[in-house]
Write an enzyme that holds these catalytic residues in place. Structure first.
Site, PDB file in Angstrom:
ATOM      1  N   CYS A 166       0.727  -1.100   0.058  1.00 31.94           N
ATOM      2  CA  CYS A 166      -0.048   0.059   0.036  1.00 31.94           C
ATOM      3  C   CYS A 166       0.892   1.152   0.180  1.00 31.94           C
ATOM      4  CB  CYS A 166      -0.844   0.178   1.209  1.00 31.94           C
ATOM      5  SG  CYS A 166      -2.114  -1.351   1.332  1.00 31.94           S
ATOM      6  N   ASP A 167       0.219   2.208  -0.343  1.00 30.53           N
ATOM      7  CA  ASP A 167       1.031   3.489  -0.410  1.00 30.53           C
ATOM      8  C   ASP A 167      -0.191   4.543  -0.361  1.00 30.53           C
ATOM      9  OD1 ASP A 167       3.732   4.996  -0.526  1.00 30.53           O
ATOM     10  OD2 ASP A 167       2.712   6.114  -1.923  1.00 30.53           O
TER      11      ASP A 167
END
Length: 482
Positions: A166-167
């Site tokens: 995730c980012d």
């Protein structure tokens, strides 16, 4: 058994979102160079990073993180699958010298300790492995390939584990904000955000390790901020919270009171959209509830260092519980770490001419850990879904930078207590390869190559002190056979 989920992030808020939803993930930091990843992606597109949209940026980084961890697990699985030699299994509690009365007394001591005050695991005898030196333990020897084939692990899985990268980034006034890192940058951004509306974007990439299939997607939500004063900003920055989070604010922390409303998925603002993650799992043909491994209202087990606050020694606050973590009440009358057992790598270096063992990698254990301050080998609890060899390879890389692609496994030794076991994995550097050990996390004061003749001179972990003579002899045998 549930399908394991590996979170390619050290973000505690992301981990907590999953935990509250019934999933305790294994944490594996990707170590992705984010600016370099964005630069490389922009070059491929023939544009600059500034030309990339916020959605493109979070997706590029989410994919990079998931793929980096996938490669790391692939290296672990490949090295484990290529293991050679024998596995020796020792059963100390079946030795004639260990009488039933002694075992019963030890178990009673364990019950009494459990009913009393909190245990300082860094010092308590109950958290120290029993000294089985001088005991003639029954053993069984089998090809290590037989052990690998008979144990569940990464190489045998038909589905999972799932790897989630995730980012997150924040968009305000057409400008993308990542983590501010400094107080000055955070202050400038927060003052712009007062009374304004921005968008929080989070990219997600989910990889099924068993099949290699990859799915991805992005979530976003509008965030409407209330107005806040310069004094509010200063006091908020003083908490330290906004410095290492995307957009310089958190929904679930001190910053939550300054958010008036949200349009969209609130979990995405924390850094992980549960609805999107469930949708992505479905694209892989996996039911979300098959990932559940935490009961409703279930409390986390004691940490490795529970009770250490009484000794004035505290483990790092960022340490979090992972699958396989927990103390086991063992039949030997002691407590051992690892609900699935534990394992570690005894990595040896050989003289390039004679082939003799010259050095081994050793870990100087952190003061807050069990038998803190002693020397042993890097390793830890075996996580759900991995074999002892895979767990040893993963843990030794995380703790000591022992890169699995640079070593070869040549045997193992399993001390089996019944409800718990520890596996020591013997390995050499591959010809032409070099391992440069270092402390990668807070569980070590030092990681280094130690001359083979100097090992007995160190203050060794109880189990290592007991086992070292036979381990040294076996390393010599293995080196001669290579």
């Amino acid at each position: 058994m549930s399908i394991p989920l590996i979170l390619a992030s050290k973000s505690k808020p992301r981990r907590d979102v999953l935990y509250s939803a019934g999933i305790c993930p294994t944490i594996r930091v990707s170590h992705v160079d984010e600016p370099a990843a964005l630069e490389a992606a922009a070059r491929e597109e023939g544009v600059t990073v500034d030309d990339l949209s916020i959605k493109q940026r979070v997706m590029i980084l989410a994919v990079a993180k998931a793929e980096a961890v996938h490669r790391a697990y692939r290296d672990v699985a490949d090295t484990a699958a290529a293991a050679t030699g024998d596995r020796v299994i020792a059963y100390p509690l079946k030795a004639k010298e260990i009488k039933d009365s002694e075992r019963e007394a030890a178990v009673e001591d364990l019950r009494e300790a459990a009913a009393g005050k909190p245990i300082d695991y860094s010092k308590a005898e109950i958290a120290t492995t029993r000294d089985f030196s001088g005991i003639d333990m029954p053993t069984v020897t089998e090809p290590i390939a037989t052990a690998i084939a008979g144990q569940p692990g990464l190489t045998e899985a038909t589905v999972g584990p799932l790897i989630l990268g995730c980012d997150s980034m924040f968009l305000l006034g057409g400008e993308c904000y990542g983590k501010p890192h400094s107080e000055a940058v955070a202050s400038e951004r927060l003052k712009r955000m007062s009374g304004a509306t921005g968008e929080l974007w989070t990219g997600h990439c989910l990889i099924d390790f068993a099949t290699g299939r990859t799915v991805r997607g992005a979530s976003h939500a509008k965030v409407h901020f209330g107005e806040f004063t310069d004094a509010d900003v200063e006091r908020y920055i003083a908490t330290g919270e906004p410095l290492e989070v995307a957009g310089s604010f958190t929904l679930e922390g001190f910053g939550g009171a300054f958010i008036d409303s949200i349009e969209g998925d609130p979990h995405g603002i924390i850094g992980l959209s549960l609805p999107l993650a469930r949708h992505l799992a479905g694209e892989l043909g996996i039911t979300w509830t098959d990932l559940w491994n935490v009961g409703r209202g279930e409390l986390e087990p004691e940490s490795k260092a529970s009770g250490n606050q009484h000794a004035g020694i505290l483990p790092p606050v960022e340490n979090v519980h992972q699958p396989g973590d927990g103390w086991v009440d063992c039949a030997c009358g002691r407590k051992h770490w690892g609900t699935n057992g534990a394992s570690g790598i005894l990595l040896a270096r050989r003289d390039p001419v004679s082939g003799k063992v010259t050095h081994v990698v050793m870990q100087h254990r952190a003061a807050w850990s069990a038998e803190g301050g002693t020397w042993g080998i890097p390793g830890g609890a075996t996580a759900d879904g991995e074999s002892p060899i895979e767990g040893a390879l993963r843990e030794s890389y995380e703790e000591a930078n022992i890169t699995p692609e640079d070593i070869e496994v040549v045997g193992s030794y399993r001390e089996d207590h019944g409800p718990w076991a520890y596996t020591t994995v013997f390995a050499f550097e591959k010809p032409g390869h070099t391992v440069e050990p270092k402390a990668n996390d807070d569980e070590s004061m030092e990681i280094c190559w130690v001359p083979i003749d100097d090992v007995p001179n160190r203050k060794l972990l109880t189990a290592m002190k007991t086992d070292w003579p036979r381990f040294a002899a076996r390393l010599d045998e293995l080196a001669t056979a290579q």
